[in-house]
Each structure stands twice: as structure tokens, then as C-alpha cells.
Enzyme design. Structure first.
Site, mmCIF file in Angstrom:
data_model
loop_
_atom_site.group_PDB
_atom_site.id
_atom_site.type_symbol
_atom_site.label_atom_id
_atom_site.label_comp_id
_atom_site.label_asym_id
_atom_site.label_seq_id
_atom_site.Cartn_x
_atom_site.Cartn_y
_atom_site.Cartn_z
ATOM 1 N N CYS A 1 26.114 56.918 36.772
ATOM 2 C CA CYS A 1 27.400 56.733 37.448
ATOM 3 C C CYS A 1 27.355 57.555 38.742
ATOM 4 O O CYS A 1 26.481 58.419 38.906
ATOM 5 C CB CYS A 1 28.472 57.265 36.492
ATOM 6 N N THR B 1 40.902 44.995 6.716
ATOM 7 C CA THR B 1 40.324 46.330 6.859
ATOM 8 C C THR B 1 40.162 46.969 5.479
ATOM 9 O O THR B 1 41.028 46.818 4.626
ATOM 10 C CB THR B 1 41.154 47.234 7.810
ATOM 11 N N CYS C 1 32.486 60.970 33.246
ATOM 12 C CA CYS C 1 33.826 60.859 33.867
ATOM 13 C C CYS C 1 34.683 59.791 33.186
ATOM 14 O O CYS C 1 35.830 59.604 33.561
ATOM 15 C CB CYS C 1 33.701 60.567 35.355
ATOM 16 N N ASN D 1 38.213 46.502 15.871
ATOM 17 C CA ASN D 1 37.060 45.676 16.227
ATOM 18 C C ASN D 1 36.658 45.876 17.684
ATOM 19 O O ASN D 1 37.479 46.215 18.528
ATOM 20 C CB ASN D 1 37.367 44.205 15.952
ATOM 21 N N ALA E 1 41.855 35.602 5.770
ATOM 22 C CA ALA E 1 42.840 35.759 6.850
ATOM 23 C C ALA E 1 42.985 34.463 7.650
ATOM 24 O O ALA E 1 44.085 34.130 8.105
ATOM 25 C CB ALA E 1 42.411 36.897 7.776
ATOM 26 N N CYS F 1 29.162 59.905 39.437
ATOM 27 C CA CYS F 1 29.393 61.311 39.073
ATOM 28 C C CYS F 1 28.136 61.941 38.452
ATOM 29 O O CYS F 1 28.161 63.081 38.027
ATOM 30 C CB CYS F 1 30.565 61.425 38.098
ATOM 31 N N TYR G 1 24.035 42.482 19.530
ATOM 32 C CA TYR G 1 24.758 41.668 20.515
ATOM 33 C C TYR G 1 24.711 40.173 20.200
ATOM 34 O O TYR G 1 25.670 39.466 20.492
ATOM 35 C CB TYR G 1 24.203 41.902 21.924
ATOM 36 N N HIS H 1 38.342 51.443 18.707
ATOM 37 C CA HIS H 1 36.910 51.763 18.659
ATOM 38 C C HIS H 1 36.130 51.213 19.846
ATOM 39 O O HIS H 1 34.920 51.064 19.784
ATOM 40 C CB HIS H 1 36.299 51.242 17.344
ATOM 41 N N ASN I 1 43.792 40.541 2.773
ATOM 42 C CA ASN I 1 42.405 40.989 2.587
ATOM 43 C C ASN I 1 41.808 40.154 1.462
ATOM 44 O O ASN I 1 42.530 39.765 0.548
ATOM 45 C CB ASN I 1 42.393 42.477 2.204
HETATM 46 P P1 NAD Z 1 35.198 46.992 6.803
HETATM 47 O O1 NAD Z 1 33.910 46.274 7.050
HETATM 48 O O2 NAD Z 1 35.124 48.351 6.236
HETATM 49 O O3 NAD Z 1 36.142 46.132 5.851
HETATM 50 C C1 NAD Z 1 36.409 44.780 6.104
HETATM 51 C C2 NAD Z 1 37.460 44.330 5.137
HETATM 52 O O4 NAD Z 1 37.792 42.991 5.424
HETATM 53 C C3 NAD Z 1 37.004 44.383 3.685
HETATM 54 O O5 NAD Z 1 38.039 44.960 2.913
HETATM 55 C C4 NAD Z 1 36.799 42.918 3.316
HETATM 56 O O6 NAD Z 1 37.092 42.665 1.970
HETATM 57 C C5 NAD Z 1 37.804 42.243 4.219
HETATM 58 N N1 NAD Z 1 37.490 40.859 4.584
HETATM 59 C C6 NAD Z 1 36.270 40.301 4.803
HETATM 60 N N2 NAD Z 1 36.401 39.014 5.163
HETATM 61 C C7 NAD Z 1 37.732 38.739 5.142
HETATM 62 C C8 NAD Z 1 38.496 37.569 5.419
HETATM 63 N N3 NAD Z 1 37.929 36.412 5.771
HETATM 64 N N4 NAD Z 1 39.847 37.644 5.323
HETATM 65 C C9 NAD Z 1 40.448 38.807 4.957
HETATM 66 N N5 NAD Z 1 39.769 39.944 4.688
HETATM 67 C C10 NAD Z 1 38.426 39.916 4.782
HETATM 68 O O7 NAD Z 1 35.996 46.938 8.166
HETATM 69 P P2 NAD Z 1 36.912 48.005 8.861
HETATM 70 O O8 NAD Z 1 37.906 48.531 7.904
HETATM 71 O O9 NAD Z 1 37.363 47.359 10.108
HETATM 72 O O10 NAD Z 1 35.908 49.178 9.225
HETATM 73 C C11 NAD Z 1 34.620 48.887 9.742
HETATM 74 C C12 NAD Z 1 34.303 49.548 11.071
HETATM 75 O O11 NAD Z 1 33.196 48.823 11.639
HETATM 76 C C13 NAD Z 1 35.410 49.456 12.052
HETATM 77 O O12 NAD Z 1 35.455 50.682 12.655
HETATM 78 C C14 NAD Z 1 34.989 48.402 13.086
HETATM 79 O O13 NAD Z 1 35.102 48.954 14.381
HETATM 80 C C15 NAD Z 1 33.526 48.220 12.873
HETATM 81 N N6 NAD Z 1 33.141 46.783 12.836
HETATM 82 C C16 NAD Z 1 33.617 45.924 13.774
HETATM 83 C C17 NAD Z 1 33.275 44.594 13.722
HETATM 84 C C18 NAD Z 1 33.824 43.666 14.759
HETATM 85 O O14 NAD Z 1 34.113 44.089 15.876
HETATM 86 N N7 NAD Z 1 34.020 42.386 14.425
HETATM 87 C C19 NAD Z 1 32.446 44.115 12.708
HETATM 88 C C20 NAD Z 1 31.956 45.018 11.778
HETATM 89 C C21 NAD Z 1 32.335 46.356 11.847
#
Ligand code: NAD
Length: 272
Positions: A174, A214, A135, A107, A257, A176, A76, A124, A239
Site C-alpha cells: 500500500c 448458523t 492503514c 459470510n 433455508a 503507507c 476462490y 467477517h 437451520n
Molecule cells: P457453520 O458452518 O458453522 O454452520 C452452518 C449451519 O448452517 C449449520 O448449523 C448447518 O446445519 C446449517 N445449514 C447448512 N445448510 C443449510 C441450509 N440449506 N438451510 C439451513 N441451514 C443450513 O457456519 P457459521 O455458523 O456461519 O460459521 C462458520 C464460519 O465460517 C463463519 O464465520 C463464516 O464466515 C465462515 N464461512 C463462510 C462461508 C460463506 O461465506 N459462504 C462458507 C463457509 C464458512
């Protein structure tokens, strides 16, 4: 400056229908949230086979309670510190101009909503919500409450009895009789059906998909771009390295990005 042929691709997309963004952990890395597999990510410190599922977390809680406190705190704290970055804001800019219709995100960090995105489909879940495991009722768990949870966990770290009491307080039963848990999809769990359906509905109407930050290896989310592609949707990927699904992209931008998306948003919205 974005190349003319890319702008033409985007403008054609705008004329034909809707633009949608599918985002992953990479879009939030410039907000200070490491990608899970990236350097400094949570899984470097904690084994996902144990910590990314509820039975694993319960077993750690029962055997090494202080370790669960460290995990929850690390999880967190990084989210609490994060703020939306220029990539999140660029998507809002395009939505406000009527170019982008929705963001589908993997995310759980709530940063799209914090930035001001109006339509966010969460595949997610969201770390700022709890959900009844029975529930499915959900409740928000805001920053202040999470901060209070971390404080209480820190105080009760070495007493299993007090720790259970704290967890009962923040993840209560909850009405329930089910139990609230974080509204996050853990490894091996099923995605929320309504959100997945909403994502497919968006892709059915979408003419151009931005695929942002991603790795394309977490399914079923990673299957969405190929679904869109089969329907003739153009894909622009951003990416910092090629992903497992880059072969689907009509245009791949390699870079951050937070730099590329604002440049795209600026160019496509400047005459509007
Ligand atoms: P991943 O961690 O598998 O991949 C992240 C991708 O983003 C990689 O290909 C990496 O090269 C690229 N990347 C990193 N920094 C970047 C930038 N500044 N600009 C552009 N691209 C960049 O992530 P995913 O595919 O989302 O899968 C991971 C799982 O973990 C997901 O299910 C997600 O829910 C979870 N997750 C979420 C968070 C969040 O909420 N911020 C953080 C970590 C993981």
C-alpha cells in the site's frame, strides 16, 4: 404454507419495530458453497489450524508452495461459481417491502449484495476485497481479477520465486508501506469494529431476528442472538439441524433455508 402462529409472530414484530436477519454459512450452502464444517467443506481437506490464519499460510507458502496454490484455488473457485439462491432473494423481497431493515452476515461470499440486499453488515469481511494490514484501506478485487490470480498461480505453481512475484502483484504494498491481504477475518483475528458496532446498533432497534444457517459456535457473532434476546427480541431460526443457540429461538424451522425463507417472504408480503 407457514403456520398462522408464526405469521402472527412476524406481523407483531413488523408492527413493533424492525426485522433483522443474521446469516451464516448455511444460507449459502444451496448456492454450492459448503459450510466449512460440513461435508465437502474446506476444512475436510485443509487443517484450519494451519490454513485459517496468516502465519500458517505464510509457513505453507515457504515450505510447500504448490499446496498454497491448491488452497487459494479451492477457496476462490467455489466462491466464483456460486450464485444467490432463493433464500438470499427472499431477504431482498422482504427488504424491498420495507419489512427487513438489514442483514448481518458471517459470510464472506458477497451473495447477499449480489442478490440485491441494500444494507449488509459483514462481520467477517468479504472475499472480493483486499485490505491493507497497516492503514486498513480497502480495494475491491472483482471476479475477473480473482480469475487472473488463479490463472497466474497455476502457471507459477512450481517456482517459489514466480509465486512470490504473483502474490506481490495481487496483494501489493500500500502507499503507507503496509501490505494488502484478503479482507477476511481469519481465525483468532479481531472483527471489524465498525461492522460489529453496526450489528449491535441494528439489534438495539430490532423487534424480530431471523437466525439463518448458523451453527452458533463462532464467537463473537454467536453472541449476537443472546444480546437481542435479552432486549426482548423474538427469534425465528431456520437451520437444517438444531444449532448451539436454538434454545434462544421462539420458533425453530428445521429444513432448508432456500425453501423456508421464500415461503415466509411470500406469506408476509402477499397483502402488501
Ligand atoms: P457453520 O458452518 O458453522 O454452520 C452452518 C449451519 O448452517 C449449520 O448449523 C448447518 O446445519 C446449517 N445449514 C447448512 N445448510 C443449510 C441450509 N440449506 N438451510 C439451513 N441451514 C443450513 O457456519 P457459521 O455458523 O456461519 O460459521 C462458520 C464460519 O465460517 C463463519 O464465520 C463464516 O464466515 C465462515 N464461512 C463462510 C462461508 C460463506 O461465506 N459462504 C462458507 C463457509 C464458512
Amino acid at each position: 404454507m407457514i403456520k398462522n402462529e408464526v405469521l402472527t409472530l412476524i406481523r407483531k414484530g413488523i408492527n413493533k419495530g424492525k426485522l433483522v436477519a443474521l446469516t451464516g454459512a448455511g444460507i449459502s450452502s444451496e448456492s454450492g458453497i459448503p459450510t466449512f464444517r460440513g461435508k465437502g467443506g474446506l476444512w475436510e481437506k485443509y487443517n484450519p489450524a494451519i490454513y485459517a490464519n496468516i502465519p500458517g499460510l505464510i509457513s505453507v507458502l515457504l515450505t510447500r508452495p504448490e499446496r498454497i496454490v491448491n488452497f487459494i484455488t479451492d477457496f476462490y473457485q467455489v466462491l466464483l461459481k456460486a450464485k444467490p439462491n432463493p433464500a438470499h432473494l427472499a431477504l431482498v423481497q422482504m427488504e424491498k417491502k420495507g419489512i427487513l431493515s438489514s442483514v448481518i452476515t458471517q459470510n464472506i461470499d458477497n451473495l447477499h449484495q449480489e442478490a440485491g440486499s441494500g444494507r449488509v453488515i459483514e462481520l467477517h469481511g468479504n472475499a472480493y476485497r483486499i485490505r491493507c494490514g497497516r492503514c486498513e484501506k480497502t480495494c475491491n478485487m472483482g471476479r475477473e481479477r480473482i480469475e487472473a490470480l488463479l490463472k497466474d498461480l497455476g502457471i507459477n505453481k512450481f517456482s517459489r520465486r514466480h509465486l512470490l512475484k504473483t502474490l506481490n502483484k495481487y496483494f501489493p504494498h500500500c502507499n503507507c508501506r503496509g501490505r494488502f491481504r484478503p479482507d477476511i477475518v481469519f481465525f483468532g483475528e479481531i472483527l471489524p469494529e465498525d461492522q460489529l458496532k453496526a450489528a449491535y446498533d441494528e439489534l438495539d432497534k430490532c423487534s424480530l431476528l431471523f437466525l439463518i444457517g448458523t451453527s452458533g459456535i463462532v464467537y463473537p457473532a454467536a453472541g449476537l442472538p443472546s444480546y437481542a434476546k435479552e432486549k426482548g427480541t423474538k427469534i425465528i431460526e431456520i437451520n437444517n439441524e438444531p444449532s448451539a443457540i436454538s434454545y434462544l429461538s421462539d420458533q425453530l424451522f428445521l429444513g432448508r433455508a432456500g425453501e423456508i425463507l421464500p415461503a415466509i417472504a411470500e406469506d408476509v408480503t402477499k397483502d402488501m
